[in-house]
Design a protein around this motif. Structure first.
Motif, PDB file in Angstrom:
ATOM      1  N   LYS A 138       0.851  -1.182   0.000  1.00  0.00           N
ATOM      2  CA  LYS A 138       0.000   0.000   0.000  1.00  0.00           C
ATOM      3  C   LYS A 138       0.884   1.229   0.000  1.00  0.00           C
ATOM      4  N   MET A 139       0.293   2.328  -0.440  1.00  0.00           N
ATOM      5  CA  MET A 139       1.012   3.594  -0.462  1.00  0.00           C
ATOM      6  C   MET A 139       0.014   4.726  -0.322  1.00  0.00           C
ATOM      7  N   TYR A 140       0.512   5.868   0.031  1.00  0.00           N
ATOM      8  CA  TYR A 140      -0.313   7.066   0.104  1.00  0.00           C
ATOM      9  C   TYR A 140       0.027   7.927  -1.106  1.00  0.00           C
ATOM     10  N   ALA A 141      -0.993   8.501  -1.723  1.00  0.00           N
ATOM     11  CA  ALA A 141      -0.806   9.307  -2.927  1.00  0.00           C
ATOM     12  C   ALA A 141      -1.574  10.621  -2.769  1.00  0.00           C
ATOM     13  N   ASP A 142      -1.215  11.603  -3.588  1.00  0.00           N
ATOM     14  CA  ASP A 142      -1.937  12.871  -3.573  1.00  0.00           C
ATOM     15  C   ASP A 142      -3.308  12.737  -4.233  1.00  0.00           C
ATOM     16  N   ALA A 143      -3.399  11.854  -5.221  1.00  0.00           N
ATOM     17  CA  ALA A 143      -4.669  11.635  -5.913  1.00  0.00           C
ATOM     18  C   ALA A 143      -4.661  10.255  -6.564  1.00  0.00           C
ATOM     19  N   VAL A 144      -5.862   9.722  -6.762  1.00  0.00           N
ATOM     20  CA  VAL A 144      -6.033   8.442  -7.449  1.00  0.00           C
ATOM     21  C   VAL A 144      -7.195   8.564  -8.422  1.00  0.00           C
ATOM     22  N   GLY A 145      -7.160   7.742  -9.463  1.00  0.00           N
ATOM     23  CA  GLY A 145      -8.303   7.665 -10.356  1.00  0.00           C
ATOM     24  C   GLY A 145      -9.426   6.925  -9.661  1.00  0.00           C
ATOM     25  N   PHE A 146     -10.661   7.238 -10.018  1.00  0.00           N
ATOM     26  CA  PHE A 146     -11.820   6.643  -9.360  1.00  0.00           C
ATOM     27  C   PHE A 146     -12.468   5.542 -10.187  1.00  0.00           C
ATOM     28  N   GLY A 147     -11.688   4.795 -10.985  1.00  0.00           N
ATOM     29  CA  GLY A 147     -12.240   3.639 -11.686  1.00  0.00           C
ATOM     30  C   GLY A 147     -12.861   2.671 -10.693  1.00  0.00           C
ATOM     31  N   VAL A 148     -12.185   2.481  -9.569  1.00  0.00           N
ATOM     32  CA  VAL A 148     -12.708   1.756  -8.404  1.00  0.00           C
ATOM     33  C   VAL A 148     -12.242   2.548  -7.198  1.00  0.00           C
ATOM     34  N   VAL A 149     -13.173   2.954  -6.349  1.00  0.00           N
ATOM     35  CA  VAL A 149     -12.795   3.758  -5.181  1.00  0.00           C
ATOM     36  C   VAL A 149     -13.790   3.561  -4.046  1.00  0.00           C
ATOM     37  N   LEU A 150     -13.268   3.612  -2.837  1.00  0.00           N
ATOM     38  CA  LEU A 150     -14.056   3.549  -1.615  1.00  0.00           C
ATOM     39  C   LEU A 150     -13.795   4.863  -0.878  1.00  0.00           C
ATOM     40  N   ILE A 151     -14.846   5.662  -0.652  1.00  0.00           N
ATOM     41  CA  ILE A 151     -14.693   6.984  -0.036  1.00  0.00           C
ATOM     42  C   ILE A 151     -15.550   7.054   1.220  1.00  0.00           C
ATOM     43  N   ARG A 152     -14.954   7.545   2.294  1.00  0.00           N
ATOM     44  CA  ARG A 152     -15.699   7.751   3.539  1.00  0.00           C
ATOM     45  C   ARG A 152     -16.644   8.946   3.337  1.00  0.00           C
ATOM     46  N   VAL A 153     -17.914   8.756   3.628  1.00  0.00           N
ATOM     47  CA  VAL A 153     -18.944   9.768   3.384  1.00  0.00           C
ATOM     48  C   VAL A 153     -18.711  11.045   4.185  1.00  0.00           C
ATOM     49  N   LYS A 154     -18.059  10.947   5.337  1.00  0.00           N
ATOM     50  CA  LYS A 154     -17.833  12.150   6.143  1.00  0.00           C
ATOM     51  C   LYS A 154     -17.019  13.200   5.381  1.00  0.00           C
ATOM     52  N   LEU A 155     -16.235  12.784   4.372  1.00  0.00           N
ATOM     53  CA  LEU A 155     -15.493  13.753   3.561  1.00  0.00           C
ATOM     54  C   LEU A 155     -16.439  14.690   2.836  1.00  0.00           C
ATOM     55  N   PHE A 156     -17.532  14.149   2.311  1.00  0.00           N
ATOM     56  CA  PHE A 156     -18.499  14.981   1.596  1.00  0.00           C
ATOM     57  C   PHE A 156     -19.137  16.000   2.539  1.00  0.00           C
ATOM     58  N   LYS A 157     -19.383  15.564   3.763  1.00  0.00           N
ATOM     59  CA  LYS A 157     -20.013  16.445   4.748  1.00  0.00           C
ATOM     60  C   LYS A 157     -19.088  17.594   5.146  1.00  0.00           C
ATOM     61  N   LYS A 158     -17.779  17.379   5.086  1.00  0.00           N
ATOM     62  CA  LYS A 158     -16.805  18.404   5.437  1.00  0.00           C
ATOM     63  C   LYS A 158     -16.600  19.419   4.320  1.00  0.00           C
ATOM     64  N   MET A 159     -16.934  19.023   3.098  1.00  0.00           N
ATOM     65  CA  MET A 159     -16.674  19.856   1.922  1.00  0.00           C
ATOM     66  C   MET A 159     -17.954  20.521   1.433  1.00  0.00           C
ATOM     67  N   GLN A 160     -17.791  21.646   0.811  1.00  0.00           N
ATOM     68  CA  GLN A 160     -18.910  22.354   0.204  1.00  0.00           C
ATOM     69  C   GLN A 160     -19.173  21.750  -1.183  1.00  0.00           C
ATOM     70  N   PRO A 161     -20.426  21.351  -1.474  1.00  0.00           N
ATOM     71  CA  PRO A 161     -20.704  20.868  -2.832  1.00  0.00           C
ATOM     72  C   PRO A 161     -20.699  22.051  -3.817  1.00  0.00           C
ATOM     73  N   PRO A 162     -20.524  21.824  -5.081  1.00  0.00           N
ATOM     74  CA  PRO A 162     -20.376  20.519  -5.727  1.00  0.00           C
ATOM     75  C   PRO A 162     -18.993  19.929  -5.471  1.00  0.00           C
ATOM     76  N   TRP A 163     -18.951  18.599  -5.362  1.00  0.00           N
ATOM     77  CA  TRP A 163     -17.722  17.902  -5.026  1.00  0.00           C
ATOM     78  C   TRP A 163     -16.900  17.504  -6.245  1.00  0.00           C
ATOM     79  N   PHE A 164     -17.569  17.255  -7.364  1.00  0.00           N
ATOM     80  CA  PHE A 164     -16.878  16.674  -8.513  1.00  0.00           C
ATOM     81  C   PHE A 164     -16.830  17.563  -9.749  1.00  0.00           C
ATOM     82  N   PHE A 165     -17.442  18.727  -9.708  1.00  0.00           N
ATOM     83  CA  PHE A 165     -17.420  19.618 -10.865  1.00  0.00           C
ATOM     84  C   PHE A 165     -16.296  20.624 -10.711  1.00  0.00           C
TER      85      PHE A 165
END
Length: 179
Positions: A138-165
């Motif tokens: 395993k490694m830590y990266a600054d960013a990854v492609g989301f072809g397959v991804v598992l994201i903790r939902v609390k991240l969305f709650k911390k950020m102002q939408p829109p998240w992906f635009f």
């Protein structure tokens, strides 16, 4: 609770559709012996950024802890989800090793080269593919492609939408990671 969906359903070459049965069976097995419960859904034919936005909103509404997204051109090996879940306490974004769908098929793991602008904000100078990644590690990266991804939902709650635009040249996945 884990919300699962395909944000690119029906938009890409469907080379991996039969593989989804294996992933769904793995979800059923995980539900039997763990605390995880899965909710599945898709947005149908929407642009990927909008589909990811919609899925994130639904995951929040449904009280999910995680959102799992797989693009419809990704083959998901047996046991992949179980392996990702083993790392659920270590990070908020967890992704297996995936590669670009076109030559030269580079890994979608990125190191960001950032720079401050005159206003004190951070700008992305360059995104480099990480090609020296650990095999079976395993490694830590600054960013990854989301072809397959598992994201903790609390991240969305911390950020102002829109998240992906974004109005940048970055893809929605890299844009989200850098935010």
């Amino acid at each position: 609770r884990v919300f699962y969906g395909e944000p690119s359903s029906g938009l890409m070459d469907i080379v991996a559709v039969d593989n989804r049965k294996d992933l769904l069976m793995e979800m059923a097995r995980i539900e039997q012996y763990s605390k995880f419960k899965f909710i599945t859904g898709t947005t149908g034919r929407l642009i990927v950024s909008y589909a990811r936005e919609t899925m994130a909103q639904e995951a929040i509404k449904l009280g999910c802890e995680w959102i799992l997204m797989t693009d419809d051109d990704m083959m998901v090996p047996q046991g992949m989800l179980t392996h990702l879940m083993k790392h659920a306490d270590e990070a908020d974004i967890i992704a297996p090793l995936c590669f670009q769908r076109v030559a030269p098929y580079l890994p979608v793991i990125y190191k960001a080269i950032l720079q401050k602008n005159e206003a004190g904000g951070i700008i992305v100078e360059k995104m480099d593919h990480v090609i020296d990644y650990p095999v079976n590690g395993k490694m830590y990266a600054d960013a990854v492609g989301f072809g397959v991804v598992l994201i903790r939902v609390k991240l969305f709650k911390k950020m102002q939408p829109p998240w992906f635009f974004s109005n940048t040249m970055l893809g929605e996945d890299i844009f989200f990671c850098l935010r």
